[in-house]
Design a protein around this motif. Structure first.
Motif, PDB file in Angstrom:
ATOM      1  N   ASP A 103       0.688  -1.230  -0.001  1.00  0.00           N
ATOM      2  CA  ASP A 103       0.247   0.112  -0.190  1.00  0.00           C
ATOM      3  C   ASP A 103       1.005   1.355  -0.034  1.00  0.00           C
ATOM      4  N   LEU A 104       2.116   1.076   0.590  1.00  0.00           N
ATOM      5  CA  LEU A 104       2.998   2.059   1.050  1.00  0.00           C
ATOM      6  C   LEU A 104       2.954   2.945  -0.928  1.00  0.00           C
ATOM      7  N   ALA A 105       3.906   1.816  -1.476  1.00  0.00           N
ATOM      8  CA  ALA A 105       4.347   1.697  -2.587  1.00  0.00           C
ATOM      9  C   ALA A 105       3.484   2.094  -3.478  1.00  0.00           C
ATOM     10  N   VAL A 106       2.297   2.101  -3.194  1.00  0.00           N
ATOM     11  CA  VAL A 106       1.787   3.145  -4.757  1.00  0.00           C
ATOM     12  C   VAL A 106       0.529   4.516  -3.472  1.00  0.00           C
ATOM     13  N   ASN A 107       1.852   4.474  -2.208  1.00  0.00           N
ATOM     14  CA  ASN A 107       1.044   6.061  -1.465  1.00  0.00           C
ATOM     15  C   ASN A 107       0.028   6.375  -1.118  1.00  0.00           C
ATOM     16  N   ASP A 108      -0.391   4.902  -1.269  1.00  0.00           N
ATOM     17  CA  ASP A 108      -1.853   4.949  -0.602  1.00  0.00           C
ATOM     18  C   ASP A 108      -1.797   5.134   1.216  1.00  0.00           C
ATOM     19  N   THR A 109      -0.985   6.276   1.664  1.00  0.00           N
ATOM     20  CA  THR A 109      -0.403   6.838   2.864  1.00  0.00           C
ATOM     21  C   THR A 109      -2.484   6.721   3.772  1.00  0.00           C
ATOM     22  N   ASP A 110      -2.953   7.224   3.158  1.00  0.00           N
ATOM     23  CA  ASP A 110      -4.597   7.531   3.991  1.00  0.00           C
ATOM     24  C   ASP A 110      -4.959   6.453   4.465  1.00  0.00           C
ATOM     25  N   LYS A 111      -5.232   5.286   3.821  1.00  0.00           N
ATOM     26  CA  LYS A 111      -5.532   4.238   3.667  1.00  0.00           C
ATOM     27  C   LYS A 111      -4.640   3.123   4.965  1.00  0.00           C
ATOM     28  N   VAL A 112      -3.646   3.350   5.170  1.00  0.00           N
ATOM     29  CA  VAL A 112      -3.326   3.026   6.679  1.00  0.00           C
ATOM     30  C   VAL A 112      -1.940   3.246   7.502  1.00  0.00           C
ATOM     31  N   THR A 113      -2.274   5.016   6.732  1.00  0.00           N
ATOM     32  CA  THR A 113      -2.810   5.414   8.348  1.00  0.00           C
ATOM     33  C   THR A 113      -4.394   5.429   9.466  1.00  0.00           C
TER      34      THR A 113
ATOM     35  N   TYR B  43      -6.864   2.133  13.948  1.00  0.00           N
ATOM     36  CA  TYR B  43      -7.695   1.124  14.474  1.00  0.00           C
ATOM     37  C   TYR B  43      -6.944  -0.262  14.514  1.00  0.00           C
ATOM     38  N   ASN B  44      -5.716  -0.405  14.611  1.00  0.00           N
ATOM     39  CA  ASN B  44      -4.977  -1.667  15.076  1.00  0.00           C
ATOM     40  C   ASN B  44      -3.349  -1.574  15.798  1.00  0.00           C
ATOM     41  N   LYS B  45      -3.815  -0.755  16.644  1.00  0.00           N
ATOM     42  CA  LYS B  45      -2.624  -0.987  17.333  1.00  0.00           C
ATOM     43  C   LYS B  45      -1.003  -1.635  17.222  1.00  0.00           C
ATOM     44  N   THR B  46      -2.207  -2.601  16.961  1.00  0.00           N
ATOM     45  CA  THR B  46      -0.394  -4.419  16.526  1.00  0.00           C
ATOM     46  C   THR B  46       0.253  -3.155  15.089  1.00  0.00           C
ATOM     47  N   LEU B  47      -0.293  -2.992  14.779  1.00  0.00           N
ATOM     48  CA  LEU B  47       0.456  -2.734  12.770  1.00  0.00           C
ATOM     49  C   LEU B  47       1.785  -2.007  13.434  1.00  0.00           C
ATOM     50  N   TYR B  48       2.129  -0.885  14.663  1.00  0.00           N
ATOM     51  CA  TYR B  48       2.849  -0.194  14.958  1.00  0.00           C
ATOM     52  C   TYR B  48       4.204  -1.460  15.056  1.00  0.00           C
ATOM     53  N   GLU B  49       4.144  -2.461  15.027  1.00  0.00           N
ATOM     54  CA  GLU B  49       5.229  -3.700  15.372  1.00  0.00           C
ATOM     55  C   GLU B  49       5.479  -3.625  14.255  1.00  0.00           C
TER      56      GLU B  49
ATOM     57  N   ASP C 149       1.426  11.778  10.218  1.00  0.00           N
ATOM     58  CA  ASP C 149       0.502  12.096  10.149  1.00  0.00           C
ATOM     59  C   ASP C 149      -0.254  11.339  11.630  1.00  0.00           C
ATOM     60  N   LEU C 150       0.233  10.070  12.218  1.00  0.00           N
ATOM     61  CA  LEU C 150      -0.581   9.211  13.306  1.00  0.00           C
ATOM     62  C   LEU C 150       0.381  10.139  14.767  1.00  0.00           C
ATOM     63  N   ILE C 151       1.501  10.668  14.299  1.00  0.00           N
ATOM     64  CA  ILE C 151       1.913  11.690  15.822  1.00  0.00           C
ATOM     65  C   ILE C 151       0.432  13.407  15.936  1.00  0.00           C
ATOM     66  N   GLU C 152       0.558  13.183  14.927  1.00  0.00           N
ATOM     67  CA  GLU C 152      -0.891  14.744  15.225  1.00  0.00           C
ATOM     68  C   GLU C 152      -2.495  13.641  14.828  1.00  0.00           C
ATOM     69  N   SER C 153      -2.558  12.550  14.415  1.00  0.00           N
ATOM     70  CA  SER C 153      -4.025  12.465  15.287  1.00  0.00           C
ATOM     71  C   SER C 153      -3.643  11.506  16.527  1.00  0.00           C
TER      72      SER C 153
ATOM     73  N   ASP D  81      -0.731   9.622  21.629  1.00  0.00           N
ATOM     74  CA  ASP D  81      -0.763   8.428  22.570  1.00  0.00           C
ATOM     75  C   ASP D  81       0.223   7.255  21.878  1.00  0.00           C
ATOM     76  N   ASP D  82      -0.238   7.402  21.029  1.00  0.00           N
ATOM     77  CA  ASP D  82      -0.183   5.557  20.368  1.00  0.00           C
ATOM     78  C   ASP D  82       0.983   5.385  19.261  1.00  0.00           C
ATOM     79  N   VAL D  83       1.704   6.773  18.997  1.00  0.00           N
ATOM     80  CA  VAL D  83       3.036   6.526  18.174  1.00  0.00           C
ATOM     81  C   VAL D  83       4.309   5.866  18.683  1.00  0.00           C
ATOM     82  N   HIS D  84       5.103   6.052  19.721  1.00  0.00           N
ATOM     83  CA  HIS D  84       5.171   5.158  21.017  1.00  0.00           C
ATOM     84  C   HIS D  84       5.260   4.136  21.272  1.00  0.00           C
TER      85      HIS D  84
END
Length: 137
Positions: A21-31, A36-42, A65-69, A72-75
């Motif tokens: 998804d990132l390779a095709v610049n679909d950043t909104d989808k990934v954000t 919705y799934n904090k496990t993805l930070y791994e 985007d995540l740092i802004e939105s 408390d999760d980005v850590h």
């Protein structure tokens, strides 16, 4: 042990899917997925190691985007980033240091300081900028 292996397999699969998804610049989808799934930070650490430049660039956009939105999760990305500070690739070390600085956790300054003696000047510069960002946050 089966559960741990299953979790690691899930993270590998998520990393592949997010990377595509990132390779095709679909950043909104990934954000949105991260929100919705904090496990993805791994997956942040493995995504930094992706050979596709667009994946790494788009990942920075997602993290901004995540740092802004979700400040408390980005850590939650830190455990996947810190080991990369010792990666053989100077690009990976620098990118990991950059994201650690972006996350804004001042307690990570001590983790970054050894890289001030990195043999690659670009890594040292990135670490200096990250430490400055953390000190001013």
């Amino acid at each position: 042990m089966g559960i741990k292996a299953s979790h690691e397999d899930d993270i590998k699969e998520f990393t592949k899917l997010l990377g595509d998804d990132l390779a095709v610049n679909d950043t909104d989808k990934v954000t949105t997925l991260f929100q919705y799934n904090k496990t993805l930070y791994e997956t942040v650490g493995p995504l930094i190691k992706d050979e596709r430049m667009m994946v790494r660039v788009a990942l920075n956009i997602v993290m901004d985007d995540l740092i802004e939105s979700r400040p408390d999760d980005v850590h939650l990305a830190l455990p996947s980033l810190i080991p990369l500070l010792k990666d053989e690739s100077p690009t990976v070390r620098g990118d990991a240091a950059d994201l650690i600085g972006m996350i804004g956790d001042k307690s990570q300054i001590a983790v970054l300081e050894p890289l001030l003696k990195d043999p690659h000047p670009q890594v040292v510069e990135m670490v200096k900028e990250s430490i400055e960002a953390l000190e001013s946050s």
